[in-house]
Every structure is written in C-alpha cells, then in structure tokens.
Design a protein around this motif. Structure first.
Motif, PDB file in Angstrom:
ATOM      1  N   GLN A  67       7.331  15.085   2.445  1.00 51.28           N
ATOM      2  CA  GLN A  67       6.887  13.816   2.815  1.00 51.28           C
ATOM      3  C   GLN A  67       7.077  13.268   4.176  1.00 51.28           C
ATOM      4  N   THR A  68       7.725  13.980   4.956  1.00 50.25           N
ATOM      5  CA  THR A  68       7.959  13.372   6.380  1.00 50.25           C
ATOM      6  C   THR A  68       7.567  14.395   7.550  1.00 50.25           C
ATOM      7  N   THR A 112       0.234  15.747  10.918  1.00 51.31           N
ATOM      8  CA  THR A 112      -1.155  15.374  10.619  1.00 51.31           C
ATOM      9  C   THR A 112      -1.815  16.761  11.348  1.00 51.31           C
ATOM     10  N   HIS A 113      -1.434  17.561  12.197  1.00 47.05           N
ATOM     11  CA  HIS A 113      -2.164  18.679  12.625  1.00 47.05           C
ATOM     12  C   HIS A 113      -2.131  19.703  11.748  1.00 47.05           C
ATOM     13  N   GLU A 131      -0.205  12.549   3.775  1.00 46.21           N
ATOM     14  CA  GLU A 131      -0.751  12.250   4.982  1.00 46.21           C
ATOM     15  C   GLU A 131      -1.191  10.912   5.143  1.00 46.21           C
ATOM     16  N   SER A 132      -1.276  10.144   4.146  1.00 48.24           N
ATOM     17  CA  SER A 132      -1.327   8.998   4.205  1.00 48.24           C
ATOM     18  C   SER A 132      -0.655   7.888   4.979  1.00 48.24           C
ATOM     19  N   PHE A 133       0.663   8.185   5.269  1.00 48.99           N
ATOM     20  CA  PHE A 133       1.525   7.643   5.711  1.00 48.99           C
ATOM     21  C   PHE A 133       2.247   8.364   6.687  1.00 48.99           C
ATOM     22  N   ALA A 134       2.789   9.742   6.576  1.00 49.25           N
ATOM     23  CA  ALA A 134       3.745  10.564   7.186  1.00 49.25           C
ATOM     24  C   ALA A 134       3.427  10.554   8.731  1.00 49.25           C
ATOM     25  N   TRP A 135       2.201  10.312   8.982  1.00 48.58           N
ATOM     26  CA  TRP A 135       1.991  10.394  10.649  1.00 48.58           C
ATOM     27  C   TRP A 135       1.964   9.308  11.230  1.00 48.58           C
ATOM     28  N   PHE A 136       2.382   8.129  10.385  1.00 53.70           N
ATOM     29  CA  PHE A 136       2.458   6.504  10.999  1.00 53.70           C
ATOM     30  C   PHE A 136       3.633   6.398  11.794  1.00 53.70           C
ATOM     31  N   ASN A 137       3.294   5.645  12.840  1.00 50.38           N
ATOM     32  CA  ASN A 137       4.462   5.272  13.867  1.00 50.38           C
ATOM     33  C   ASN A 137       5.563   4.546  12.834  1.00 50.38           C
ATOM     34  N   GLN A 143      11.153   5.046   6.239  1.00 52.24           N
ATOM     35  CA  GLN A 143      12.376   5.831   5.341  1.00 52.24           C
ATOM     36  C   GLN A 143      13.573   5.624   5.770  1.00 52.24           C
ATOM     37  N   ILE A 144      14.117   4.917   6.713  1.00 51.41           N
ATOM     38  CA  ILE A 144      15.512   4.857   7.329  1.00 51.41           C
ATOM     39  C   ILE A 144      15.897   3.672   6.009  1.00 51.41           C
ATOM     40  N   SER A 145      14.801   2.545   6.183  1.00 48.06           N
ATOM     41  CA  SER A 145      15.142   1.507   5.279  1.00 48.06           C
ATOM     42  C   SER A 145      15.276   1.836   3.700  1.00 48.06           C
TER      43      SER A 145
END
Length: 405
Positions: A67-68, A112-113, A131-137, A143-145
């Motif tokens: 997921q990450t 993403t690559h 991919e819908s969120f793992a690339w996101f800043n 994920q920490i939250s």
C-alpha cells in the motif's frame, strides 16, 4: 504556551538511527555515493545520499507494504522511533489529543513509476488500486495517523526545502491551539530513474563524480548540490502536558519561526532571507547576539551561497556567528532537510558541540562567514537558528532554544 521536542526519529543516508546519524555527522562519515538502485551511467550526474540496508518488511506489516511507497515506509519507521524515544504510548492517550503534520516535496515516485510501467506494458487491470493515494504527498501524514490512532489535526506541507521547517512550525501552531502532542517532520525518497530525472530538471544538481567534491556549499569551487533521501520526525508537545505525563526528556523548545517569499527574479529587489531571519528572532524574543550557531540552507550554488552569507552577515555582523551545514554528508533532502537540521540543533544543545561542514575548505574571504569546517567545534550551545530555502524563492527559519537546567 511552550512547545517542546520530546522525541526524535531519524533515517538518513549516513545513519539508520538518531545516535548513529549523529555519530557519523561528528565523525565526518558521508552517505553520498554513486546511485545503487539503477544504472545511472547515461545520466549527467550519478551521486546521491542513499539510505542503504533499510528493509521495510522488518519494521512494517506485510499488509502495509503493497500500500505504501518507500518514502512512506521510511516516514512510518521514523515517526514510530520518535514516539518510542519520547516514551509515548498512543493507545494510552485520547485519540483527538494527537495530531500529525508532515512535509514531503516529491511524493511517492518509486511506487508511481512501477505502476505506470505496469499500465503501459501489461494493461490497466494490473495497476495497483493503491496508486490512487500511495504517490500522494499527504500519504505520510495519513498513514502515521492511521497507524497510531491520531485523530487530531492532520496536515501536509508541500514546499520543497523550506517545507520541512514550515511543517514543524505548523505543528507548534496546533499545540498552541490546544492539541497536547503532534508528530511532525519531513521525509523524502525519490531516487528511482524517473525521480532522478525530476531532480536533474532543476539545473542545480552537481555533475562532479567525486563524492567529496560534488557538494561544496560556501566554497569557491561550489557547483551544485547532491540530492538525497531521508529525514526526521519529532514529537512536539505542550510543555505542561509533557511534564504531566512524565516525559522521558525534553531536548529543547521551538521558540521562533518565520516564512517569506522572495520577489520575482526580474524585480530587481533583494531576497527576503534576511527579513525571514529577523522575523524568526523576533518571534522567539531572541537578540542576534544570543544565537550560538546557524544551520545554513547551504544551496551549493555560488550566487545563492553568497546571498545566504550576506543575509547572515547583515543580521549577525561579518564573521559574527558560527555557521554550519551538516547536510554536506547526506545531500539535500528537500522536505526532510529542515527537520534533520533541527535534530542537529537539538543534539548540539544537548552535547555542547557544533558539527563541521564536511568537504568545504575554501570559503571566499568576502563572504565574511565563520563557517565551522574540518573538525566539530566544542561550544556551549543554548540557541540555534535553522534556515531553509526552496526553489522559487520560499524562505523559512526556526529558532531552537534549550531549556534552563
């Protein structure tokens, strides 16, 4: 309301823990080396500050791994180590009394690559749903939250090099607004082929192949910088709340902060870095003469180095304060750089030592900069200033202060 640092977690090219990183920094051990994860022989540059030996599976559940991105895996581990260092058990605290504020500039390039390669070579049905969120800043904050049940304010700052300092400053704002504890910091990792092309696109990467000569901030031979991965997370708490829970230690206080933008390059107006320093000192209630060390942004670009030297000199006087840039051993870590420099400031206060700026040896006389080079300098450090500048003219500064004995 006083916001204090009670926990530190570091993952850096020259150290896989806080103390390993600090020892390597004081002993001049670099994490800059030729790129290892792909063949960079066709690129105009080939060096980076790389974290070697990190195996996410040893620290994170098998459920999290697909997921990450690597950057989120690094952030999760650093954040957990910061909580452990602070002796905080998130499960024992009210979930809405804990927040997360992080910074990340480059996103999850590697994830993403990989997924885009699947899209073009195997078809859309093979692309991961993550991919819908793992690339996101913002993935690091999220994920920490989730992992620690932190339902208080959650934010992300996307602002290149200066973003890491702004994130920590925003964490102070959440503490002042009544959230007793916030996990904050920055992390970067974008050293796959696509990510490295993005680094090169800014025109500031050094093409020198010698790891000891490629990144020489404030040196007459400065010719660019080396990018790197890593960073730091810290636990920032309300001092009263930290005392009430019996915090294991307090490293220091986030006493002041300021952030500015520079005028347009064609405006003929000077940079606002000097103004940023002055505003941060004013916010902290600290006079220039009380600052014991400046942790410089250290761009490694001659005109930017000169501008930073001039700003420091204008505030502190020529040769008026010790200046250092430990990032010459890691490369510039973008959003991870500021938090890592904050760690250095806190440990300098703890140990009474200023780390040296590795590799730089020939500072132009007219810079009038008292740069610490060669060996670490013993000093009674009480107050430190940390600077960061992002491409495009974003400046940030924080003042770190030790607490009375």
């Amino acid at each position: 309301m006083t916001a204090v640092f009670t926990g530190i977690g570091v993952l850096a090219p020259n150290g896989m823990s806080t103390e390993e990183y600090w020892t390597a920094t004081l002993e001049d051990r670099s994490g800059i080396a030729p790129l290892e994860r792909f063949d960079a022989s066709g690129y105009p540059a080939s060096l980076a500050g790389q974290i070697s030996g990190f195996e996410a599976g040893k620290h994170l559940s098998s459920r999290l791994l697909p997921q990450t991105d690597r950057v989120t895996q690094l952030a999760l581990v650093a954040a957990e180590r910061a909580l452990q260092d602070a002796e905080v058990d998130p499960a024992a605290l009210p979930t809405y009394d804990m927040g997360v504020v992080s910074s990340n500039a480059t996103g999850g390039f590697e994830f993403t690559h990989r997924e885009i390669r699947k899209l073009w070579t195997r078809g859309p049905e093979h692309v991961s749903v993550y991919e819908s969120f793992a690339w996101f800043n913002a993935a690091n904050t999220g994920q920490i939250s989730i992992r620690h049940g932190m339902r208080g304010p959650g934010s992300v700052v996307v602002a290149e090099q200066s973003g890491g300092l702004d994130a920590v400053a925003h964490a102070r704002r959440t503490v002042r607004q009544g959230i007793p504890l916030t996990v904050t910091g920055g992390m970067e990792s974008s050293l796959d082929p696509w990510g490295f092309v993005a680094h090169l696109s800014n025109g500031r990467i050094s093409h020198v192949a010698d790891a000891r000569r490629a990144y020489l901030p404030f040196d007459s031979a400065a010719c660019g910088y080396v990018p790197g991965e890593g960073g730091a997370f810290l636990v920032l708490e309300d001092a009263t709340a930290a005392s009430a829970r019996g915090a294991a230690q307090v490293y220091g206080e986030l006493a002041g902060w300021a952030s500015t933008f520079d005028p347009r390059p064609d405006s003929g107006r000077p940079s606002n870095l000097r103004r940023t320093i002055e505003l941060a000192l004013a916010d902290a209630g600290v006079a220039a003469g009380e600052v014991d060390v400046v942790f410089a942004d250290a761009a490694g670009i001659p005109e930017l180095d000169r501008g930073e030297a001039e700003a420091i000199g204008a505030v502190f006087g020529p040769d008026g304060v010790a200046v250092t840039a430990p990032k010459t051993l890691t490369g510039r870590l973008y959003a991870g750089a500021g938090p890592l420099d904050i760690v250095c400031a806190l440990l300098s206060i703890r140990d009474g030592v200023i780390p040296a700026t590795a590799h730089t040896t020939n500072v132009p006389d007219d810079y009038r900069l008292r740069l610490v080079t060669g060996q670490p300098q013993a000093a009674a450090v009480r107050t430190a200033l940390v600077l960061a500048r992002g491409k495009g003219g974003h400046n940030a500064a924080v003042v770190i202060r030790g607490l009375p004995d």
